[in-house]
Design a protein around this motif. Structure first.
Motif, PDB file in Angstrom:
ATOM      1  N   SER A 170     -30.577 -30.466 -21.639  1.00 40.42           N
ATOM      2  CA  SER A 170     -31.815 -31.225 -21.427  1.00 40.42           C
ATOM      3  C   SER A 170     -32.498 -30.775 -20.147  1.00 40.42           C
ATOM      4  O   SER A 170     -31.842 -30.276 -19.219  1.00 40.42           O
ATOM      5  CB  SER A 170     -31.513 -32.730 -21.333  1.00 40.42           C
ATOM      6  OG  SER A 170     -30.942 -33.220 -22.525  1.00 40.42           O
ATOM      7  N   LEU A 171     -33.801 -30.954 -20.108  1.00 42.76           N
ATOM      8  CA  LEU A 171     -34.602 -30.745 -18.918  1.00 42.76           C
ATOM      9  C   LEU A 171     -35.681 -31.814 -18.869  1.00 42.76           C
ATOM     10  O   LEU A 171     -36.130 -32.298 -19.918  1.00 42.76           O
ATOM     11  CB  LEU A 171     -35.297 -29.381 -18.926  1.00 42.76           C
ATOM     12  CG  LEU A 171     -34.541 -28.142 -18.493  1.00 42.76           C
ATOM     13  CD1 LEU A 171     -35.414 -26.892 -18.704  1.00 42.76           C
ATOM     14  CD2 LEU A 171     -34.102 -28.232 -17.043  1.00 42.76           C
TER      15      LEU A 171
ATOM     16  N   ARG B 113     -36.869 -35.098 -30.162  1.00 46.80           N
ATOM     17  CA  ARG B 113     -36.155 -34.420 -29.082  1.00 46.80           C
ATOM     18  C   ARG B 113     -36.899 -34.530 -27.755  1.00 46.80           C
ATOM     19  O   ARG B 113     -36.279 -34.598 -26.697  1.00 46.80           O
ATOM     20  CB  ARG B 113     -35.969 -32.940 -29.408  1.00 46.80           C
ATOM     21  CG  ARG B 113     -35.160 -32.681 -30.673  1.00 46.80           C
ATOM     22  CD  ARG B 113     -34.827 -31.187 -30.819  1.00 46.80           C
ATOM     23  NE  ARG B 113     -36.019 -30.362 -30.945  1.00 46.80           N
ATOM     24  CZ  ARG B 113     -36.310 -29.338 -30.140  1.00 46.80           C
ATOM     25  NH1 ARG B 113     -35.504 -29.022 -29.138  1.00 46.80           N
ATOM     26  NH2 ARG B 113     -37.404 -28.615 -30.329  1.00 46.80           N
ATOM     27  N   PHE B 114     -38.231 -34.507 -27.803  1.00 42.78           N
ATOM     28  CA  PHE B 114     -39.045 -34.542 -26.589  1.00 42.78           C
ATOM     29  C   PHE B 114     -39.733 -35.888 -26.474  1.00 42.78           C
ATOM     30  O   PHE B 114     -40.132 -36.484 -27.490  1.00 42.78           O
ATOM     31  CB  PHE B 114     -40.121 -33.455 -26.623  1.00 42.78           C
ATOM     32  CG  PHE B 114     -39.638 -32.047 -26.490  1.00 42.78           C
ATOM     33  CD1 PHE B 114     -38.292 -31.716 -26.601  1.00 42.78           C
ATOM     34  CD2 PHE B 114     -40.537 -31.024 -26.237  1.00 42.78           C
ATOM     35  CE1 PHE B 114     -37.847 -30.408 -26.477  1.00 42.78           C
ATOM     36  CE2 PHE B 114     -40.121 -29.715 -26.099  1.00 42.78           C
ATOM     37  CZ  PHE B 114     -38.779 -29.410 -26.231  1.00 42.78           C
TER      38      PHE B 114
ATOM     39  N   GLN C 228     -39.624 -35.241 -21.081  1.00 47.18           N
ATOM     40  CA  GLN C 228     -38.174 -35.208 -21.229  1.00 47.18           C
ATOM     41  C   GLN C 228     -37.853 -34.387 -22.466  1.00 47.18           C
ATOM     42  O   GLN C 228     -38.326 -34.702 -23.560  1.00 47.18           O
ATOM     43  CB  GLN C 228     -37.608 -36.624 -21.364  1.00 47.18           C
ATOM     44  CG  GLN C 228     -36.105 -36.670 -21.573  1.00 47.18           C
ATOM     45  CD  GLN C 228     -35.330 -36.192 -20.363  1.00 47.18           C
ATOM     46  OE1 GLN C 228     -35.668 -36.522 -19.227  1.00 47.18           O
ATOM     47  NE2 GLN C 228     -34.284 -35.401 -20.606  1.00 47.18           N
ATOM     48  N   MET C 229     -37.058 -33.343 -22.276  1.00 47.03           N
ATOM     49  CA  MET C 229     -36.720 -32.442 -23.373  1.00 47.03           C
ATOM     50  C   MET C 229     -35.214 -32.461 -23.587  1.00 47.03           C
ATOM     51  O   MET C 229     -34.452 -32.074 -22.691  1.00 47.03           O
ATOM     52  CB  MET C 229     -37.189 -31.017 -23.058  1.00 47.03           C
ATOM     53  CG  MET C 229     -38.667 -30.936 -22.692  1.00 47.03           C
ATOM     54  SD  MET C 229     -39.253 -29.246 -22.490  1.00 47.03           S
ATOM     55  CE  MET C 229     -38.325 -28.749 -21.046  1.00 47.03           C
ATOM     56  N   ASN C 230     -34.789 -32.934 -24.736  1.00 47.77           N
ATOM     57  CA  ASN C 230     -33.376 -33.000 -25.082  1.00 47.77           C
ATOM     58  C   ASN C 230     -33.063 -32.026 -26.221  1.00 47.77           C
ATOM     59  O   ASN C 230     -33.961 -31.574 -26.935  1.00 47.77           O
ATOM     60  CB  ASN C 230     -33.008 -34.416 -25.502  1.00 47.77           C
ATOM     61  CG  ASN C 230     -33.208 -35.438 -24.397  1.00 47.77           C
ATOM     62  OD1 ASN C 230     -33.085 -35.128 -23.215  1.00 47.77           O
ATOM     63  ND2 ASN C 230     -33.520 -36.655 -24.783  1.00 47.77           N
ATOM     64  N   SER C 231     -31.805 -31.724 -26.376  1.00 42.92           N
ATOM     65  CA  SER C 231     -31.337 -30.837 -27.454  1.00 42.92           C
ATOM     66  C   SER C 231     -32.168 -29.565 -27.507  1.00 42.92           C
ATOM     67  O   SER C 231     -32.653 -29.147 -28.566  1.00 42.92           O
ATOM     68  CB  SER C 231     -31.407 -31.566 -28.802  1.00 42.92           C
ATOM     69  OG  SER C 231     -30.628 -32.734 -28.788  1.00 42.92           O
ATOM     70  N   LEU C 232     -32.334 -28.943 -26.363  1.00 45.22           N
ATOM     71  CA  LEU C 232     -33.161 -27.741 -26.290  1.00 45.22           C
ATOM     72  C   LEU C 232     -32.572 -26.612 -27.122  1.00 45.22           C
ATOM     73  O   LEU C 232     -31.342 -26.456 -27.222  1.00 45.22           O
ATOM     74  CB  LEU C 232     -33.328 -27.306 -24.838  1.00 45.22           C
ATOM     75  CG  LEU C 232     -34.334 -28.148 -24.043  1.00 45.22           C
ATOM     76  CD1 LEU C 232     -34.126 -27.976 -22.552  1.00 45.22           C
ATOM     77  CD2 LEU C 232     -35.760 -27.772 -24.427  1.00 45.22           C
ATOM     78  N   GLN C 233     -33.453 -25.840 -27.719  1.00 39.65           N
ATOM     79  CA  GLN C 233     -33.078 -24.715 -28.567  1.00 39.65           C
ATOM     80  C   GLN C 233     -33.748 -23.442 -28.055  1.00 39.65           C
ATOM     81  O   GLN C 233     -34.777 -23.517 -27.373  1.00 39.65           O
ATOM     82  CB  GLN C 233     -33.492 -25.001 -30.012  1.00 39.65           C
ATOM     83  CG  GLN C 233     -32.855 -26.237 -30.612  1.00 39.65           C
ATOM     84  CD  GLN C 233     -31.333 -26.137 -30.636  1.00 39.65           C
ATOM     85  OE1 GLN C 233     -30.763 -25.111 -30.993  1.00 39.65           O
ATOM     86  NE2 GLN C 233     -30.667 -27.225 -30.229  1.00 39.65           N
ATOM     87  N   PRO C 234     -33.208 -22.281 -28.395  1.00 35.09           N
ATOM     88  CA  PRO C 234     -33.835 -21.028 -27.931  1.00 35.09           C
ATOM     89  C   PRO C 234     -35.313 -20.926 -28.295  1.00 35.09           C
ATOM     90  O   PRO C 234     -36.089 -20.351 -27.527  1.00 35.09           O
ATOM     91  CB  PRO C 234     -32.999 -19.951 -28.625  1.00 35.09           C
ATOM     92  CG  PRO C 234     -31.649 -20.578 -28.772  1.00 35.09           C
ATOM     93  CD  PRO C 234     -31.917 -22.023 -29.058  1.00 35.09           C
ATOM     94  N   GLU C 235     -35.708 -21.495 -29.419  1.00 38.47           N
ATOM     95  CA  GLU C 235     -37.120 -21.433 -29.824  1.00 38.47           C
ATOM     96  C   GLU C 235     -38.022 -22.304 -28.966  1.00 38.47           C
ATOM     97  O   GLU C 235     -39.246 -22.234 -29.090  1.00 38.47           O
ATOM     98  CB  GLU C 235     -37.285 -21.801 -31.307  1.00 38.47           C
ATOM     99  CG  GLU C 235     -36.640 -23.101 -31.695  1.00 38.47           C
ATOM    100  CD  GLU C 235     -35.235 -22.929 -32.256  1.00 38.47           C
ATOM    101  OE1 GLU C 235     -34.497 -22.026 -31.785  1.00 38.47           O
ATOM    102  OE2 GLU C 235     -34.878 -23.725 -33.149  1.00 38.47           O
TER     103      GLU C 235
END
Length: 121
Positions: A16-17, A66-67, A81-88
């Motif tokens: 997360s970020l 997620r966001f 708030q960004m959770n479960s971040l993915q490469p995309e």
């Protein structure tokens, strides 16, 4: 008018970020705020919008669930708030302001400088 974004970085998939955007020169309660992102070789896309004057929030399908966009008008700050971040999700993220009500697809009045988010797999 300045929109100063921060909080980006290099994280792993699933992390997360929280991005912050400190706003100066505007009364936040008169404006809708949004986060946009642009990945290399791709067009800029709207990610999340907080249109406080009509009590609406909008999210791109790719980030729903997620966001979360939020704001603290007293602190003159908008958050993502960004959770479960993915490469995309790797992109430069920008905050933006638009007078009145807005959606993800409007022309925004002001953009800040971006903050880089990189998600490794």
């Amino acid at each position: 008018v300045q929109l100063q974004a921060s909080g980006g970085g290099l994280v792993h998939a699933g992390d997360s970020l929280r991005l912050s955007c400190v706003v100066s020169g505007l009364r936040l309660d008169y404006y809708a705020f949004a986060w946009f992102r642009q990945a290399p070789g791709k067009e800029r896309e709207g990610v999340a919008c907080d249109s406080e004057l009509n009590d609406k929030k909008y999210y791109a399908d790719s980030v729903k669930g997620r966001f979360t966009i939020s704001r603290d008008n007293a602190k003159k700050t908008v958050y993502l708030q960004m959770n479960s971040l993915q490469p995309e999700d790797t992109a430069i993220y920008y905050c933006a302001a638009d007078a009145g009500v807005a959606t993800l697809y409007d022309e925004y009045d002001y953009f800040g400088q971006g903050t880089q988010v990189t998600v490794s797999s």
